[in-house]
Design a protein around this motif. Structure first.
Motif, mmCIF file in Angstrom:
data_model
loop_
_atom_site.group_PDB
_atom_site.id
_atom_site.type_symbol
_atom_site.label_atom_id
_atom_site.label_comp_id
_atom_site.label_asym_id
_atom_site.label_seq_id
_atom_site.Cartn_x
_atom_site.Cartn_y
_atom_site.Cartn_z
ATOM 1 N N LEU A 289 0.890 -1.416 0.115
ATOM 2 C CA LEU A 289 -0.052 -0.056 0.057
ATOM 3 C C LEU A 289 0.908 1.283 0.079
ATOM 4 N N SER A 290 0.370 2.076 -0.712
ATOM 5 C CA SER A 290 1.211 3.603 -0.641
ATOM 6 C C SER A 290 0.293 4.442 0.238
ATOM 7 N N TYR A 291 0.956 5.496 0.809
ATOM 8 C CA TYR A 291 0.569 6.672 1.615
ATOM 9 C C TYR A 291 -0.830 6.850 1.082
ATOM 10 N N TYR A 292 -0.737 7.398 -0.494
ATOM 11 C CA TYR A 292 -1.947 8.115 -0.764
ATOM 12 C C TYR A 292 -3.269 7.180 -1.278
ATOM 13 N N GLU A 293 -2.815 5.912 -1.499
ATOM 14 C CA GLU A 293 -3.616 4.743 -1.627
ATOM 15 C C GLU A 293 -4.436 4.519 -0.153
ATOM 16 N N VAL A 294 -3.915 4.796 0.898
ATOM 17 C CA VAL A 294 -4.374 4.752 2.222
ATOM 18 C C VAL A 294 -5.361 5.864 2.498
ATOM 19 N N LEU A 295 -5.059 6.993 2.022
ATOM 20 C CA LEU A 295 -5.767 8.028 2.207
ATOM 21 C C LEU A 295 -7.228 7.907 1.329
ATOM 22 N N GLU A 296 -6.941 7.622 0.033
ATOM 23 C CA GLU A 296 -8.037 7.394 -0.979
ATOM 24 C C GLU A 296 -8.978 6.243 -0.540
ATOM 25 N N LYS A 297 -8.387 5.162 0.239
ATOM 26 C CA LYS A 297 -9.225 4.041 0.679
ATOM 27 C C LYS A 297 -9.948 4.280 1.873
ATOM 28 N N TYR A 298 -9.454 4.973 2.851
ATOM 29 C CA TYR A 298 -9.893 5.046 3.987
ATOM 30 C C TYR A 298 -10.514 6.705 4.708
ATOM 31 N N LEU A 299 -10.349 7.546 3.976
ATOM 32 C CA LEU A 299 -10.826 8.934 4.282
ATOM 33 C C LEU A 299 -11.855 9.547 3.139
ATOM 34 N N MET A 300 -12.060 8.969 2.075
ATOM 35 C CA MET A 300 -13.040 9.558 1.094
ATOM 36 C C MET A 300 -14.358 9.190 1.718
ATOM 37 N N ASP A 301 -14.634 8.360 2.673
ATOM 38 C CA ASP A 301 -16.043 8.237 3.299
ATOM 39 C C ASP A 301 -16.500 8.832 4.578
ATOM 40 N N ILE A 302 -15.522 9.655 5.040
ATOM 41 C CA ILE A 302 -15.740 10.109 6.304
ATOM 42 C C ILE A 302 -16.765 11.211 6.516
ATOM 43 N N GLY A 303 -17.302 12.066 5.382
ATOM 44 C CA GLY A 303 -18.380 12.852 5.444
ATOM 45 C C GLY A 303 -17.878 14.282 5.561
ATOM 46 N N ILE A 304 -16.721 14.406 5.466
ATOM 47 C CA ILE A 304 -16.213 15.897 5.716
ATOM 48 C C ILE A 304 -15.296 16.245 4.676
ATOM 49 N N PRO A 305 -14.964 17.701 4.140
ATOM 50 C CA PRO A 305 -13.905 17.944 3.194
ATOM 51 C C PRO A 305 -12.528 17.497 3.786
ATOM 52 N N VAL A 306 -11.707 16.937 2.839
ATOM 53 C CA VAL A 306 -10.274 16.740 3.266
ATOM 54 C C VAL A 306 -9.217 17.312 2.449
ATOM 55 N N MET A 307 -8.291 18.155 2.874
ATOM 56 C CA MET A 307 -7.255 18.814 1.907
ATOM 57 C C MET A 307 -6.062 17.985 2.483
ATOM 58 N N ILE A 308 -5.162 18.039 1.428
ATOM 59 C CA ILE A 308 -4.022 17.127 1.580
ATOM 60 C C ILE A 308 -2.604 17.951 1.121
ATOM 61 N N ASP A 309 -1.437 17.557 1.571
ATOM 62 C CA ASP A 309 -0.143 17.976 1.202
ATOM 63 C C ASP A 309 0.188 19.458 1.372
ATOM 64 N N LEU A 310 -0.563 19.850 2.579
ATOM 65 C CA LEU A 310 -0.290 21.161 3.074
ATOM 66 C C LEU A 310 1.076 21.418 3.686
ATOM 67 N N ASP A 311 1.588 22.539 3.911
ATOM 68 C CA ASP A 311 2.845 22.804 4.386
ATOM 69 C C ASP A 311 2.557 22.680 6.116
ATOM 70 N N ILE A 312 2.961 21.625 6.293
ATOM 71 C CA ILE A 312 2.545 21.408 7.778
ATOM 72 C C ILE A 312 3.312 20.043 7.958
ATOM 73 N N GLY A 313 4.509 20.305 8.865
ATOM 74 C CA GLY A 313 4.960 18.938 9.408
ATOM 75 C C GLY A 313 6.571 18.563 9.104
ATOM 76 N N HIS A 314 6.931 17.546 9.051
ATOM 77 C CA HIS A 314 8.347 17.037 8.840
ATOM 78 C C HIS A 314 8.869 17.285 7.544
ATOM 79 N N VAL A 315 8.092 17.775 6.466
ATOM 80 C CA VAL A 315 8.528 18.155 5.318
ATOM 81 C C VAL A 315 8.383 19.472 5.003
#
Length: 342
Positions: A289-315
Protein backbone atom coordinates in the motif's frame (compact mmCIF):
# COMPACT_ATOMS: atom_id res chain seq x y z
CA UNK A 1 -10.20 30.85 23.77
CA UNK A 2 -7.40 32.29 25.92
CA UNK A 3 -4.63 33.82 23.82
CA UNK A 4 -1.13 34.44 25.21
CA UNK A 5 0.30 37.92 24.81
CA UNK A 6 1.61 38.61 21.31
CA UNK A 7 5.35 38.01 21.01
CA UNK A 8 7.27 41.26 20.50
CA UNK A 9 10.51 42.98 21.42
CA UNK A 10 11.04 42.51 25.15
CA UNK A 11 9.08 39.23 25.32
CA UNK A 12 10.82 36.39 27.15
CA UNK A 13 11.20 33.00 25.51
CA UNK A 14 12.10 30.01 27.69
CA UNK A 15 13.92 27.13 26.03
CA UNK A 16 13.52 23.65 27.47
CA UNK A 17 13.60 20.28 25.73
CA UNK A 18 10.55 18.54 27.18
CA UNK A 19 11.05 15.73 24.67
CA UNK A 20 14.38 15.17 22.92
CA UNK A 21 17.37 17.40 23.72
CA UNK A 22 20.21 18.64 21.58
CA UNK A 23 23.74 17.20 21.45
CA UNK A 24 27.05 18.99 21.82
CA UNK A 25 27.50 18.85 18.06
CA UNK A 26 24.49 21.17 17.81
CA UNK A 27 26.12 23.90 19.94
CA UNK A 28 27.01 26.11 16.99
CA UNK A 29 23.50 25.92 15.58
CA UNK A 30 21.95 26.69 18.96
CA UNK A 31 24.19 29.76 19.34
CA UNK A 32 23.10 31.00 15.90
CA UNK A 33 19.43 30.52 16.81
CA UNK A 34 19.79 32.21 20.19
CA UNK A 35 21.68 35.15 18.69
CA UNK A 36 18.94 35.52 16.06
CA UNK A 37 16.25 35.72 18.77
CA UNK A 38 18.25 38.21 20.83
CA UNK A 39 18.97 40.36 17.77
CA UNK A 40 15.20 40.66 17.32
CA UNK A 41 14.84 41.99 20.85
CA UNK A 42 13.69 38.85 22.66
CA UNK A 43 14.92 37.86 26.10
CA UNK A 44 16.04 34.23 26.19
CA UNK A 45 16.02 31.96 29.25
CA UNK A 46 17.62 28.53 28.85
CA UNK A 47 16.54 25.69 31.12
CA UNK A 48 18.60 22.80 32.41
CA UNK A 49 16.71 20.28 30.28
CA UNK A 50 18.28 21.20 26.97
CA UNK A 51 21.12 18.79 26.26
CA UNK A 52 20.85 15.03 26.00
CA UNK A 53 19.17 12.35 23.93
CA UNK A 54 19.71 9.38 26.22
CA UNK A 55 16.89 6.91 25.61
CA UNK A 56 15.31 9.56 23.33
CA UNK A 57 14.89 12.28 26.00
CA UNK A 58 16.79 15.20 27.52
CA UNK A 59 16.17 14.11 31.13
CA UNK A 60 13.89 11.85 33.21
CA UNK A 61 10.18 12.58 32.80
CA UNK A 62 9.70 14.14 36.25
CA UNK A 63 12.62 16.50 35.76
CA UNK A 64 11.34 17.60 32.35
CA UNK A 65 7.83 18.07 33.71
CA UNK A 66 9.09 20.08 36.71
CA UNK A 67 11.07 22.44 34.50
CA UNK A 68 8.17 22.88 32.10
CA UNK A 69 5.83 23.62 35.01
CA UNK A 70 8.27 26.14 36.50
CA UNK A 71 8.30 28.10 33.23
CA UNK A 72 4.54 27.84 32.83
CA UNK A 73 3.92 29.14 36.35
CA UNK A 74 6.30 32.09 35.85
CA UNK A 75 4.36 35.04 34.49
CA UNK A 76 7.62 36.70 33.44
CA UNK A 77 7.80 34.04 30.72
CA UNK A 78 5.85 34.64 27.50
CA UNK A 79 6.63 31.52 25.48
CA UNK A 80 8.10 28.05 25.86
CA UNK A 81 9.98 27.04 22.72
CA UNK A 82 11.71 23.62 22.72
CA UNK A 83 14.59 23.14 20.30
CA UNK A 84 12.57 20.50 18.47
CA UNK A 85 10.31 17.51 19.08
CA UNK A 86 11.20 13.90 19.77
CA UNK A 87 9.32 10.81 20.85
CA UNK A 88 8.17 10.81 24.47
CA UNK A 89 6.57 14.12 25.43
CA UNK A 90 3.46 12.03 26.08
CA UNK A 91 4.91 10.73 29.34
CA UNK A 92 4.75 14.26 30.81
CA UNK A 93 0.97 14.55 30.52
CA UNK A 94 0.05 12.84 33.82
CA UNK A 95 2.79 14.85 35.58
CA UNK A 96 1.48 18.30 34.59
CA UNK A 97 -0.69 20.07 37.17
CA UNK A 98 -3.44 21.44 34.95
CA UNK A 99 -5.39 22.78 37.93
CA UNK A 100 -2.47 25.02 38.91
CA UNK A 101 -2.17 26.27 35.36
CA UNK A 102 -5.71 27.63 35.53
CA UNK A 103 -4.35 30.30 37.91
CA UNK A 104 -1.69 31.79 35.59
CA UNK A 105 -1.82 33.67 32.32
CA UNK A 106 -1.40 31.52 29.19
CA UNK A 107 2.03 31.10 27.60
CA UNK A 108 2.81 30.21 24.02
CA UNK A 109 3.97 26.64 23.45
CA UNK A 110 5.64 26.57 20.06
CA UNK A 111 6.98 24.08 17.54
CA UNK A 112 5.94 20.96 15.68
CA UNK A 113 6.49 17.20 15.87
CA UNK A 114 6.37 15.95 19.48
CA UNK A 115 5.91 19.54 20.69
CA UNK A 116 2.34 19.22 19.45
CA UNK A 117 1.72 16.43 21.97
CA UNK A 118 1.84 19.10 24.67
CA UNK A 119 0.52 22.05 22.64
CA UNK A 120 -2.69 20.43 21.40
CA UNK A 121 -3.45 19.09 24.88
CA UNK A 122 -3.10 22.57 26.40
CA UNK A 123 -5.59 23.92 23.87
CA UNK A 124 -8.03 21.11 24.62
CA UNK A 125 -7.73 21.07 28.43
CA UNK A 126 -6.95 24.71 29.25
CA UNK A 127 -8.38 26.59 26.25
CA UNK A 128 -4.92 28.11 25.72
CA UNK A 129 -4.06 29.02 22.16
CA UNK A 130 -0.77 27.35 21.20
CA UNK A 131 1.41 27.37 18.09
CA UNK A 132 2.28 24.68 15.55
CA UNK A 133 5.11 26.22 13.56
CA UNK A 134 8.75 25.96 12.56
CA UNK A 135 10.83 24.54 15.38
CA UNK A 136 13.22 26.76 17.32
CA UNK A 137 16.26 25.19 15.70
CA UNK A 138 14.89 26.18 12.27
CA UNK A 139 14.99 29.90 13.07
CA UNK A 140 18.26 31.29 11.78
CA UNK A 141 18.79 34.57 9.95
CA UNK A 142 19.39 32.53 6.76
CA UNK A 143 16.00 30.79 7.02
CA UNK A 144 14.56 33.07 4.37
CA UNK A 145 11.73 31.05 2.84
CA UNK A 146 8.58 33.08 3.56
CA UNK A 147 6.82 30.60 5.85
CA UNK A 148 9.81 30.05 8.14
CA UNK A 149 11.01 33.65 8.02
CA UNK A 150 7.61 35.03 9.06
CA UNK A 151 7.00 32.66 11.99
CA UNK A 152 7.76 35.19 14.74
CA UNK A 153 5.96 37.98 12.89
CA UNK A 154 2.74 35.93 12.84
CA UNK A 155 3.13 35.23 16.57
CA UNK A 156 3.13 39.00 17.15
CA UNK A 157 -0.46 39.25 15.86
CA UNK A 158 -2.64 41.10 18.34
CA UNK A 159 -5.49 39.33 20.10
CA UNK A 160 -8.57 39.90 17.97
CA UNK A 161 -6.39 40.34 14.89
CA UNK A 162 -5.77 38.08 11.92
CA UNK A 163 -3.09 37.00 9.47
CA UNK A 164 -2.97 35.04 6.22
CA UNK A 165 -0.49 32.69 4.60
CA UNK A 166 -0.25 31.34 1.07
CA UNK A 167 0.98 27.89 0.16
CA UNK A 168 4.72 27.77 -0.48
CA UNK A 169 5.91 27.76 -4.08
CA UNK A 170 8.43 25.01 -3.28
CA UNK A 171 9.08 22.66 -0.39
CA UNK A 172 12.37 21.08 0.71
CA UNK A 173 12.86 17.38 0.03
CA UNK A 174 15.61 17.22 2.68
CA UNK A 175 16.78 19.09 5.77
CA UNK A 176 20.05 21.08 5.84
CA UNK A 177 23.12 19.74 7.60
CA UNK A 178 22.98 22.00 10.65
CA UNK A 179 26.12 20.50 12.18
CA UNK A 180 28.50 21.40 9.36
CA UNK A 181 26.48 24.45 8.23
CA UNK A 182 25.03 25.88 11.46
CA UNK A 183 23.56 29.02 9.83
CA UNK A 184 21.81 27.21 6.99
CA UNK A 185 18.13 27.36 6.16
CA UNK A 186 16.11 24.89 4.14
CA UNK A 187 16.64 24.70 0.38
CA UNK A 188 13.19 24.35 -1.25
CA UNK A 189 13.43 22.28 -4.42
CA UNK A 190 10.08 20.60 -5.15
CA UNK A 191 6.81 22.22 -6.29
CA UNK A 192 4.14 22.50 -3.59
CA UNK A 193 0.64 21.41 -4.49
CA UNK A 194 -2.15 21.58 -1.93
CA UNK A 195 -4.95 19.31 -3.15
CA UNK A 196 -8.52 18.35 -2.37
CA UNK A 197 -8.97 14.70 -1.49
CA UNK A 198 -12.63 15.35 -0.69
CA UNK A 199 -14.09 18.66 -1.83
CA UNK A 200 -16.73 20.49 0.21
CA UNK A 201 -20.31 19.98 -0.90
CA UNK A 202 -20.53 23.74 -1.44
CA UNK A 203 -17.78 26.29 -2.04
CA UNK A 204 -14.03 25.78 -1.96
CA UNK A 205 -13.02 26.31 1.67
CA UNK A 206 -12.86 24.69 5.12
CA UNK A 207 -13.71 26.75 8.21
CA UNK A 208 -13.73 26.23 11.98
CA UNK A 209 -11.60 26.23 15.15
CA UNK A 210 -8.14 24.86 14.49
CA UNK A 211 -6.37 22.11 16.42
CA UNK A 212 -3.88 19.41 15.53
CA UNK A 213 -0.29 18.33 15.20
CA UNK A 214 1.74 15.17 14.69
CA UNK A 215 -0.51 12.29 13.65
CA UNK A 216 1.90 9.71 15.11
CA UNK A 217 1.50 11.06 18.65
CA UNK A 218 -1.96 12.62 18.71
CA UNK A 219 -3.52 9.38 17.49
CA UNK A 220 -2.87 8.00 21.00
CA UNK A 221 -4.75 10.88 22.65
CA UNK A 222 -7.97 11.29 20.65
CA UNK A 223 -11.08 11.07 22.83
CA UNK A 224 -9.10 10.79 26.05
CA UNK A 225 -9.13 13.41 28.80
CA UNK A 226 -6.15 15.01 27.08
CA UNK A 227 -7.58 15.58 23.61
CA UNK A 228 -11.36 15.72 23.80
CA UNK A 229 -12.52 16.64 20.30
CA UNK A 230 -16.13 15.92 21.15
CA UNK A 231 -15.96 18.38 24.03
CA UNK A 232 -14.29 20.98 21.80
CA UNK A 233 -16.97 20.59 19.15
CA UNK A 234 -19.64 21.17 21.78
CA UNK A 235 -17.87 24.29 23.13
CA UNK A 236 -17.25 25.92 19.76
CA UNK A 237 -20.19 26.32 17.41
CA UNK A 238 -17.86 27.19 14.51
CA UNK A 239 -16.89 23.51 14.29
CA UNK A 240 -13.44 21.95 14.63
CA UNK A 241 -10.87 21.76 11.85
CA UNK A 242 -8.30 19.07 12.61
CA UNK A 243 -4.86 19.15 10.99
CA UNK A 244 -2.43 16.23 11.08
CA UNK A 245 0.90 15.25 9.56
CA UNK A 246 2.47 11.82 9.28
CA UNK A 247 6.08 11.67 10.46
CA UNK A 248 6.97 7.98 10.47
CA UNK A 249 3.90 5.74 10.18
CA UNK A 250 4.00 3.18 7.41
CA UNK A 251 0.95 2.97 5.14
CA UNK A 252 -0.40 -0.08 6.97
CA UNK A 253 0.08 1.56 10.37
CA UNK A 254 -1.61 4.68 9.05
CA UNK A 255 -4.53 2.58 7.79
CA UNK A 256 -4.94 1.09 11.27
CA UNK A 257 -4.75 4.56 12.79
CA UNK A 258 -7.48 5.95 10.53
CA UNK A 259 -9.71 2.95 11.23
CA UNK A 260 -9.13 3.39 14.96
CA UNK A 261 -10.17 7.05 14.62
CA UNK A 262 -13.34 5.93 12.85
CA UNK A 263 -14.10 3.39 15.58
CA UNK A 264 -13.73 6.11 18.24
CA UNK A 265 -15.91 8.60 16.40
CA UNK A 266 -13.17 11.18 15.83
CA UNK A 267 -14.36 12.23 12.39
CA UNK A 268 -17.89 12.84 13.64
CA UNK A 269 -16.47 15.55 15.92
CA UNK A 270 -14.81 17.64 13.21
CA UNK A 271 -15.98 19.69 10.24
CA UNK A 272 -12.83 19.44 8.13
CA UNK A 273 -9.45 17.68 7.92
CA UNK A 274 -6.14 19.17 6.76
CA UNK A 275 -3.18 16.88 6.13
CA UNK A 276 0.45 17.89 5.75
CA UNK A 277 2.96 16.19 3.50
CA UNK A 278 4.01 12.73 4.70
CA UNK A 279 7.62 12.29 5.78
CA UNK A 280 7.36 8.51 6.22
CA UNK A 281 9.51 6.14 4.19
CA UNK A 282 7.98 5.10 0.87
CA UNK A 283 7.48 1.31 0.54
CA UNK A 284 9.83 -0.22 -2.01
CA UNK A 285 7.48 -2.91 -3.30
CA UNK A 286 4.73 -2.04 -5.75
CA UNK A 287 2.68 -4.72 -3.97
CA UNK A 288 2.61 -2.58 -0.82
CA UNK A 289 0.00 0.00 0.00
CA UNK A 290 1.15 3.55 -0.65
CA UNK A 291 0.43 6.60 1.50
CA UNK A 292 -1.96 8.07 -1.06
CA UNK A 293 -3.75 4.75 -1.54
CA UNK A 294 -4.43 4.67 2.20
CA UNK A 295 -5.87 8.18 2.16
CA UNK A 296 -8.10 7.38 -0.81
CA UNK A 297 -9.25 4.05 0.62
CA UNK A 298 -10.00 5.15 4.18
CA UNK A 299 -10.77 8.90 4.14
CA UNK A 300 -13.05 9.33 1.14
CA UNK A 301 -16.11 8.24 3.11
CA UNK A 302 -15.78 10.20 6.37
CA UNK A 303 -18.36 12.79 5.37
CA UNK A 304 -16.23 15.95 5.66
CA UNK A 305 -13.94 17.87 3.29
CA UNK A 306 -10.30 16.76 3.30
CA UNK A 307 -7.35 18.76 1.97
CA UNK A 308 -3.91 17.16 1.62
CA UNK A 309 -0.23 18.01 1.11
CA UNK A 310 -0.30 21.30 3.01
CA UNK A 311 2.83 22.97 4.41
CA UNK A 312 2.55 21.20 7.76
CA UNK A 313 5.10 19.02 9.51
CA UNK A 314 8.31 17.15 8.87
CA UNK A 315 8.63 18.08 5.17
CA UNK A 316 9.34 21.82 5.42
CA UNK A 317 8.50 24.66 5.30
CA UNK A 318 5.83 24.99 7.96
CA UNK A 319 2.79 27.20 8.18
CA UNK A 320 2.32 28.96 11.49
CA UNK A 321 -0.90 27.45 12.81
CA UNK A 322 -2.60 28.68 15.97
CA UNK A 323 -4.43 25.96 17.86
CA UNK A 324 -7.69 27.54 18.97
CA UNK A 325 -7.86 30.21 16.27
CA UNK A 326 -10.70 30.40 13.77
CA UNK A 327 -9.41 29.29 10.38
CA UNK A 328 -10.60 29.58 6.81
CA UNK A 329 -8.61 27.59 4.26
CA UNK A 330 -9.37 28.31 0.63
CA UNK A 331 -8.17 26.22 -2.27
CA UNK A 332 -8.82 27.08 -5.88
CA UNK A 333 -5.73 27.54 -8.02
CA UNK A 334 -3.65 28.41 -4.93
CA UNK A 335 -4.10 27.57 -1.29
CA UNK A 336 -4.61 30.43 1.18
CA UNK A 337 -5.03 30.03 4.93
CA UNK A 338 -6.55 32.81 7.05
CA UNK A 339 -6.50 32.77 10.85
CA UNK A 340 -8.51 34.95 13.21
CA UNK A 341 -7.43 35.22 16.85
CA UNK A 342 -10.93 35.43 18.32
Amino acid sequence: MKYPKPLQQGSTIAITAFSSGIEKKHDARFRVVRENLESRGFNVVVGKCLYGQRKHVSAPAQKRADELMSFLMDDEIDAIYPPWGGQLAIELLPLIDFAKLQTVRPKWILGFSDVSTIAAVFTSKLSWATGHCSNLMDLTSEANDPLTANTLMHLSTSIGGSFSQTESKLYASSWPDIVTEPTSGIMPDTPTNWKWLVKPEFGSSIEGRLIGGCWDTLSHLFETEYLDLKGLSQRYSEGIVLYLENAEMSPTELARTILNMKFRGVFSCISGLLLGRSAAAVPKSDQSLSYYEVLEKYLMDIGIPVMIDLDIGHVPPNLTLINGAIVKVELNETGILHQYLK
